[in-house]
Scaffold this active site. Structure first.
Site, mmCIF file in Angstrom:
data_model
loop_
_atom_site.group_PDB
_atom_site.id
_atom_site.type_symbol
_atom_site.label_atom_id
_atom_site.label_comp_id
_atom_site.label_asym_id
_atom_site.label_seq_id
_atom_site.Cartn_x
_atom_site.Cartn_y
_atom_site.Cartn_z
ATOM 1 N N TYR A 53 0.891 -1.169 0.164
ATOM 2 C CA TYR A 53 0.430 0.159 -0.206
ATOM 3 C C TYR A 53 0.778 1.417 -0.208
ATOM 4 O O TYR A 53 1.896 1.599 0.683
ATOM 5 C CB TYR A 53 -0.488 0.444 0.741
ATOM 6 N N PRO A 216 -16.763 -3.644 0.672
ATOM 7 C CA PRO A 216 -18.926 -3.572 0.994
ATOM 8 C C PRO A 216 -19.073 -2.470 0.325
ATOM 9 O O PRO A 216 -20.390 -3.184 0.580
ATOM 10 C CB PRO A 216 -17.963 -3.324 2.194
ATOM 11 N N LEU A 217 -18.433 -1.964 -0.690
ATOM 12 C CA LEU A 217 -19.908 -0.856 -0.746
ATOM 13 C C LEU A 217 -19.598 -1.105 -2.457
ATOM 14 O O LEU A 217 -19.808 -0.429 -3.329
ATOM 15 C CB LEU A 217 -19.296 0.842 -0.559
ATOM 16 N N GLY A 219 -17.181 -0.542 -4.329
ATOM 17 C CA GLY A 219 -16.118 0.735 -5.228
ATOM 18 C C GLY A 219 -17.245 2.068 -5.024
ATOM 19 O O GLY A 219 -17.196 2.029 -5.935
ATOM 20 N N LEU A 222 -22.751 0.419 -3.775
ATOM 21 C CA LEU A 222 -23.600 0.264 -2.753
ATOM 22 C C LEU A 222 -23.226 1.605 -1.997
ATOM 23 O O LEU A 222 -24.873 1.644 -0.452
ATOM 24 C CB LEU A 222 -23.313 -1.400 -1.844
#
Length: 329
Positions: A53, A216-217, A219, A222
């Site tokens: 990262y 969880p969204l 990208g 959601l």
């Protein structure tokens, strides 16, 4: 904050996981430190990162930001369950030599030492394999991991992006060696992407791995993307833009936002709350770029989804069904 055991271990972790991938590329060091302080203040104790990262010429930058935060003291390291990852090539661009990546015993040893230095810590709580390595046998991987555990440099090992059969293979090999094996699996899992339910999550449950969903969204897909787009608050890009180019997919997202609007629910918080209802899930990774985004994610812990809402979500985003029934009879 709610806590749970990480898989079959005695390690207690928060039901939300702080993802740090934006620290460095998207979020400056001071703001990153503020987000981590706010997370700890809220009781969120499980932080996830990876050696790569920072990306590009700044690979390792995110771990260094976390390390400078630990260096501030005040119990920051002791209160944090720290997870990082190994696999990607960490050599400078254009200077990649053999054995600078993947999961050979040599690279695992090299990568752990480098991560410990950047993080400014003596140990890593959960050391995760960022991807499967088709060239390195698990006997070699576990040999390297066992030495690091004996040295006190790592406490547990986890996987990321593993298929179900590799989770089984890894832990059967570990069992033959008398090793602990994998204790967690970090996988792509959300309302829009439920294929993990077919093989990965059942394998994780069978072998006692905690499941840590990333993205969880999906990208931003959601997170109320259509409403934000209509209000001019967000320009759709990346995975969300590619998905919304399909009229059928766009209609699904519209139905999703309409359902939640009917029940007075926020899309992003609902997507996280739904994952918290799923069997085997330890906690989803949230990757805030700002303290405000962290606060929104924390509110998901207070969201209770009715049976009517859960049924409606299943109608819009049906899962694949269990294996082998999903593809056989």
């Amino acid at each position: 904050m709610e806590y749970t055991q990480l898989g079959r271990t005695g390690l207690k972790v928060s039901r939300l996981v702080l993802g740090t991938m934006n620290f460095g590329p998207q979020t400056d060091e001071d703001t990153s430190h503020a987000i981590m302080d706010a997370a700890l203040d809220a009781g969120l104790n499980f932080f996830d990162t990876a050696n790569v990262y920072g990306w590009g010429e700044n690979k390792g930058r995110t771990e260094s930001i976390i390390g400078s935060w630990f260096a501030k003291g005040d119990g920051r390291r002791d209160r944090t369950v720290l997870a990082t990852k190994v696999y990607a090539n960490m050599a400078a661009d254009g200077d990649a030599w053999p054995n600078h990546d993947k999961l050979s015993a040599l690279n695992i040893r090299r990568a752990v030492e480098a991560s410990l230095k950047r993080l400014g810590t003596e140990y890593i709580d959960v050391y995760q394999f960022h991807h499967i390595d088709r060239s390195t046998p698990f006997e070699e991987i576990w040999q390297a991991v066992d030495v690091l555990i004996q040295q006190g440099k790592i406490l547990y090992a986890g996987s990321s992006n593993f298929p179900g059969y590799k989770i089984a293979q890894a832990n059967e090999t570990a069992a033959r060696r008398g090793s602990v094996g994998l204790v967690s699996e970090q996988c792509l899992y959300n309302l829009s992407e439920r294929r993990a339910e077919m093989e990965v999550i059942p394998a994780a449950q069978e072998y006692g791995l905690g499941v840590i969903p990333w993205s969880p969204l999906h990208g931003g897909l959601l997170g109320g993307v259509l409403k934000k787009e209509a209000e001019g608050k967000r320009r759709t890009e990346g995975r969300a833009a590619a998905t919304l180019a399909d009229p059928a997919a766009r209609a699904k997202i519209q139905a999703y936002e309409d359902l939640l609007d009917k029940h007075g629910l926020e899309p992003g918080e609902t997507a996280l709350a739904w994952l918290l209802t799923r069997p085997g899930v330890t906690g989803p990774i949230v990757g805030p770029r700002t303290p405000e985004q962290l606060a929104s994610a924390l509110r998901a812990l207070e969201v209770e989804l009715s049976e009517e809402v859960l049924s409606g979500l299943d109608e819009i985003f049906p899962g694949p069904g269990p294996s082998p029934e999903a593809f056989a009879w």
